[in-house]
Scaffold this active site. Structure first.
Site, PDB file in Angstrom:
ATOM      1  N   ASN A  67      71.495 -30.441  66.420  1.00 39.45           N
ATOM      2  CA  ASN A  67      70.129 -30.938  66.551  1.00 39.45           C
ATOM      3  C   ASN A  67      69.194 -29.874  65.990  1.00 39.45           C
ATOM      4  O   ASN A  67      68.942 -28.860  66.632  1.00 39.45           O
ATOM      5  CB  ASN A  67      69.820 -31.217  68.026  1.00 39.45           C
ATOM      6  CG  ASN A  67      68.385 -31.672  68.247  1.00 39.45           C
ATOM      7  OD1 ASN A  67      67.675 -32.016  67.304  1.00 39.45           O
ATOM      8  ND2 ASN A  67      67.947 -31.665  69.498  1.00 39.45           N
ATOM      9  N   HIS A  97      66.229 -36.932  74.877  1.00 43.85           N
ATOM     10  CA  HIS A  97      66.242 -35.467  74.953  1.00 43.85           C
ATOM     11  C   HIS A  97      65.127 -35.001  75.881  1.00 43.85           C
ATOM     12  O   HIS A  97      64.053 -35.602  75.931  1.00 43.85           O
ATOM     13  CB  HIS A  97      66.070 -34.858  73.561  1.00 43.85           C
ATOM     14  CG  HIS A  97      66.392 -33.400  73.501  1.00 43.85           C
ATOM     15  ND1 HIS A  97      65.538 -32.427  73.976  1.00 43.85           N
ATOM     16  CD2 HIS A  97      67.493 -32.742  73.046  1.00 43.85           C
ATOM     17  CE1 HIS A  97      66.098 -31.240  73.798  1.00 43.85           C
ATOM     18  NE2 HIS A  97      67.284 -31.403  73.242  1.00 43.85           N
ATOM     19  N   GLU A 116      72.632 -32.052  79.205  1.00 44.33           N
ATOM     20  CA  GLU A 116      71.850 -30.882  78.799  1.00 44.33           C
ATOM     21  C   GLU A 116      70.990 -30.424  79.974  1.00 44.33           C
ATOM     22  O   GLU A 116      69.886 -30.921  80.168  1.00 44.33           O
ATOM     23  CB  GLU A 116      70.990 -31.200  77.569  1.00 44.33           C
ATOM     24  CG  GLU A 116      70.262 -32.555  77.596  1.00 44.33           C
ATOM     25  CD  GLU A 116      68.894 -32.501  76.937  1.00 44.33           C
ATOM     26  OE1 GLU A 116      68.674 -31.636  76.097  1.00 44.33           O
ATOM     27  OE2 GLU A 116      68.034 -33.316  77.320  1.00 44.33           O
ATOM     28  N   GLY A 147      69.910 -24.238  68.528  1.00 48.11           N
ATOM     29  CA  GLY A 147      69.661 -23.101  67.641  1.00 48.11           C
ATOM     30  C   GLY A 147      70.840 -22.688  66.784  1.00 48.11           C
ATOM     31  O   GLY A 147      70.680 -22.358  65.601  1.00 48.11           O
TER      32      GLY A 147
END
EC number: 5.3.1.1
Length: 263
Positions: free
Chosen positions: A10, A104, A176, A243
């Site tokens: 992502n 998300h 997440e 990241g």
């Protein structure tokens, strides 16, 4: 049943045309011989065309089809019309996107997307033949209050109540924990496994068959240093990577760790 792992990058609000081309060239070089793991990237929607072109003709023995598949970071529930700034399922399909992230925590937080609205997006993706990547997870306060399972169940149930448990056939869930996103913190493999097992069990209460095939990724500060240990856990079927997906060598380590652990 054996589930084929999925590692998805992502990119969030990062990149440029040049960056997209450069990163994909690096990923193709690193991953051209990887088998046993599905791989996807979700660049900003502005760069889907650039990414689609960069992925074509990968130069390996796959017949011109890259092992890397395209995804996207969001979608709207409307197919066309007066919805300024939104992106439809058909537009994403037009660029070859397959895996579409919805729910998300950054969308839920900054754009006030409710569980019910996310469930509508899930339904729109299923209707279009695309793969929903449903993000669920708790905040730090909810985690400390012992509400992790309650939050995850609520977010899953929004989809089940609207579409039925069978909607999770061929779908992906990404757990997440919000407190671990972009913070450098990560749940321990045992902590992550416990939540993944709960998620699978929650779905199994409605359908064992659906639960056994659904892909459940982990998505909290996964990197090239912690991925291998996470993937040893039986209910962790890959990763949604933030990241670390912006660097080809680091992302490749994660993909190869998933392929090695699950095959």
């Amino acid at each position: 049943m054996a589930r084929r792992p999925l590692v998805m990058g992502n990119w969030k609000l990062n990149g440029s045309k040049a960056f997209t081309k450069e990163l994909i060239e690096g990923l193709k070089a690193e991953l051209h011989d990887v088998t046993g793991c599905d791989v996807a990237i979700a660049p900003p929607v502005m760069y889907l065309g650039t990414a689609e072109a960069a992925l074509s003709g990968c130069g390996c023995n796959c017949g011109g089809k890259s092992v890397i598949q395209l995804g996207a970071q969001n979608v709207d529930i409307n197919v066309k019309g007066a919805f300024t700034g939104d992106i439809s399922t058909e537009m994403l399909k037009d660029f070859g996107a397959k895996y579409i992230i919805i729910g998300h925590s950054e969308r839920r937080t900054y754009h006030k997307e409710s569980d019910e609205f996310v469930a509508k997006k899930f339904g729109a993706l299923k209707e279009a033949g695309l793969v929903p990547v449903l993000c669920i997870g708790e905040s730090e306060a909810e985690n400390e209050a012992g509400k992790t399972e309650e939050v995850c169940a609520r977010q899953i149930d929004a989809v089940i109540n609207a579409l039925g448990v069978e909607a999770f056939n061929g779908a992906v869930i990404a757990y997440e924990p919000i407190w671990a996103i972009g913070t450098g913190k990560s749940a321990t493999p045992a902590q992550a496994q416990a939540v993944h097992a709960f998620i699978r069990g929650h779905i199994a209460a409605k359908s064992q068959a659906v639960a056994e095939q659904v892909i459940i990724q982990y998505g909290g500060s996964v990197n090239d240093a912690n991925a291998a240990e996470l993937f040893t856990q039986p209910d962790i079927d890959g990763a949604l990577v933030g990241g670390a997906s912006l660097k080809a060598p680091a992302f490749a380590v994660i993909v190869k760790a998933a392929a090695a652990a699950k095959n």
